[in-house]
Design a protein around this motif. Structure first.
Motif, PDB file in Angstrom:
ATOM      1  N   LEU A   6       0.848  -1.191   0.000  1.00  0.00           N
ATOM      2  CA  LEU A   6       0.000   0.000   0.000  1.00  0.00           C
ATOM      3  C   LEU A   6       0.880   1.237   0.000  1.00  0.00           C
ATOM      4  N   VAL A   7       0.481   2.227  -0.786  1.00  0.00           N
ATOM      5  CA  VAL A   7       1.115   3.536  -0.746  1.00  0.00           C
ATOM      6  C   VAL A   7       0.156   4.505  -0.062  1.00  0.00           C
ATOM      7  N   ASP A  88       4.176  -2.769   3.622  1.00  0.00           N
ATOM      8  CA  ASP A  88       4.261  -4.160   3.182  1.00  0.00           C
ATOM      9  C   ASP A  88       3.302  -5.006   4.018  1.00  0.00           C
ATOM     10  N   PHE A  89       2.465  -5.793   3.353  1.00  0.00           N
ATOM     11  CA  PHE A  89       1.463  -6.615   4.046  1.00  0.00           C
ATOM     12  C   PHE A  89       2.125  -7.669   4.926  1.00  0.00           C
ATOM     13  N   VAL A  90       1.569  -7.860   6.134  1.00  0.00           N
ATOM     14  CA  VAL A  90       2.057  -8.879   7.064  1.00  0.00           C
ATOM     15  C   VAL A  90       0.981  -9.951   7.272  1.00  0.00           C
ATOM     16  N   GLU A  91      -0.206  -9.541   7.699  1.00  0.00           N
ATOM     17  CA  GLU A  91      -1.284 -10.499   7.951  1.00  0.00           C
ATOM     18  C   GLU A  91      -2.605  -9.747   8.082  1.00  0.00           C
ATOM     19  N   ALA A 144      -2.872  -5.798   8.843  1.00  0.00           N
ATOM     20  CA  ALA A 144      -1.605  -5.461   9.497  1.00  0.00           C
ATOM     21  C   ALA A 144      -0.510  -5.308   8.441  1.00  0.00           C
ATOM     22  N   TYR A 145       0.113  -4.139   8.431  1.00  0.00           N
ATOM     23  CA  TYR A 145       1.219  -3.843   7.532  1.00  0.00           C
ATOM     24  C   TYR A 145       2.450  -3.433   8.342  1.00  0.00           C
ATOM     25  N   HIS A 146       3.602  -3.420   7.663  1.00  0.00           N
ATOM     26  CA  HIS A 146       4.827  -2.895   8.260  1.00  0.00           C
ATOM     27  C   HIS A 146       5.481  -1.984   7.238  1.00  0.00           C
ATOM     28  N   SER A 147       6.098  -0.921   7.713  1.00  0.00           N
ATOM     29  CA  SER A 147       6.702   0.042   6.797  1.00  0.00           C
ATOM     30  C   SER A 147       7.824  -0.605   5.991  1.00  0.00           C
ATOM     31  N   LEU A 148       7.822  -0.309   4.699  1.00  0.00           N
ATOM     32  CA  LEU A 148       8.899  -0.728   3.817  1.00  0.00           C
ATOM     33  C   LEU A 148       9.777   0.466   3.481  1.00  0.00           C
ATOM     34  N   LEU A 149       9.138   1.586   3.146  1.00  0.00           N
ATOM     35  CA  LEU A 149       9.812   2.862   2.954  1.00  0.00           C
ATOM     36  C   LEU A 149       8.996   3.918   3.685  1.00  0.00           C
ATOM     37  N   PRO A 153       8.689   4.780  10.610  1.00  0.00           N
ATOM     38  CA  PRO A 153       8.698   3.319  10.495  1.00  0.00           C
ATOM     39  C   PRO A 153       7.857   2.636  11.560  1.00  0.00           C
ATOM     40  N   GLY A 154       7.476   1.395  11.254  1.00  0.00           N
ATOM     41  CA  GLY A 154       6.797   0.598  12.256  1.00  0.00           C
ATOM     42  C   GLY A 154       5.583  -0.131  11.718  1.00  0.00           C
ATOM     43  N   VAL A 155       4.733  -0.521  12.649  1.00  0.00           N
ATOM     44  CA  VAL A 155       3.519  -1.282  12.360  1.00  0.00           C
ATOM     45  C   VAL A 155       2.386  -0.322  12.038  1.00  0.00           C
ATOM     46  N   MET A 156       1.653  -0.613  10.971  1.00  0.00           N
ATOM     47  CA  MET A 156       0.460   0.170  10.637  1.00  0.00           C
ATOM     48  C   MET A 156      -0.718  -0.780  10.461  1.00  0.00           C
TER      49      MET A 156
END
Length: 206
Positions: A6-7, A88-91, A144-149, A153-156
Motif C-alpha cells: 500500500l502507498v 508491506d502486508f504482514v497479515e 496489518a502492515y509494516h513500513s517498507l519505505l 517506520p513501524g507497524v500500521m
C-alpha cells in the motif's frame, strides 16, 4: 484479498482550502483511474489521504510521475508537503475481498515496535489485539502492515468500519482494550503508550 503493498499519500490543506483541494484531487484521479485507489478526508482536521494498492515496488515510479502533476495542481492550497510511505502486508485478522477496504471509514493505527521485542510482539498481538478485533462486529476489516519505505517506520493497522465513528471507537476504549494498550506501552512500543497514534478518515470518492 488485501493488497500486498500500500502507498499512503497524505497532506494537510491550508485553512479553508480542504474542500477545494479535495475536489481538484478527485477530478485529477478520475482522468486516470487506478484500481482500488481510495481518497479520504480526516475527521479531525483538514488532512487528506490517498491509499493506493500496488502489486510491485516498481509501480511507484509511475505514481511518482502523477505526484508531480498533482503537486502543480494543488500546491498553492496546501499547508504541508505530501507525506508518503510504502507499506508491506504482514497479515489480516479480518481480510477483505478488495485491495483496500471498501468501507465508508478507515482508521490508521500506528506504532513503532522495539526491534528486540518484535518477534514477541507478533505472538502477543495474536492473542490480544487480534482477538478483540475478530470478535468486534463493528470492525469490518483489520489489516496489518509494516513500513517498507517511510520516515515513520513501524507497524500500521488499516481498519475499516461502516458504523458511526463513536460506536467503532468504543471497541478501542473499552477497559479490556485499554489494558492491552498499557501492556503494549510497557513492553513493546518505542516511547511507551504515547507512541501509539490513531487517525480516522471518511472516504471521499464514493
Amino acid at each position: 484479498m488485501s493488497s500486498t503493498l500500500l502507498v499512503l499519500n497524505e497532506v494537510a490543506a491550508a485553512p479553508g482550502k480542504a474542500d477545494h483541494v479535495l475536489e481538484q484531487w478527485q477530478q485529477f484521479n478520475r482522468k486516470e483511474p487506478v484500481a482500488g485507489r481510495a481518497l479520504y478526508r480526516s475527521l479531525d482536521d483538514d488532512n487528506l489521504l490517498e491509499i493506493t494498492p500496488v502489486a510491485e515496488v516498481s509501480e511507484v515510479a509511475a505514481l511518482n510521475a502523477r505526484w508531480h502533476e498533482l503537486w502543480d495542481l494543488v500546491s498553492e492550497d496546501l499547508a504541508t508537503d505530501f507525506r508518503r510511505q510504502l507499506l508491506d502486508f504482514v497479515e489480516a485478522p479480518k481480510d477483505v475481498a478488495e485491495p483496500v477496504p471498501a468501507t465508508p471509514y478507515v482508521q490508521l493505527r500506528h506504532i513503532e515496535v522495539k526491534p528486540r521485542e518484535y518477534a514477541a510482539y507478533r505472538e502477543w498481538r495474536e492473542n490480544t489485539i487480534f482477538n478483540v478485533v475478530r470478535r468486534a462486529d463493528e470492525v469490518k476489516a483489520f489489516l496489518a502492515y509494516h513500513s517498507l519505505l517511510s520516515t515513520e517506520p513501524g507497524v500500521m493497522f488499516v481498519s475499516g468500519f461502516e458504523c458511526a465513528p463513536e460506536q467503532y471507537q468504543a471497541v478501542f476504549t473499552s477497559p479490556e482494550y485499554q489494558e492491552i494498550v498499557q501492556q503494549a506501552g510497557d513492553r513493546y512500543i518505542v516511547g511507551g503508550e504515547s507512541g501509539l497514534y490513531t487517525r480516522v478518515y471518511q472516504r471521499a470518492d464514493v
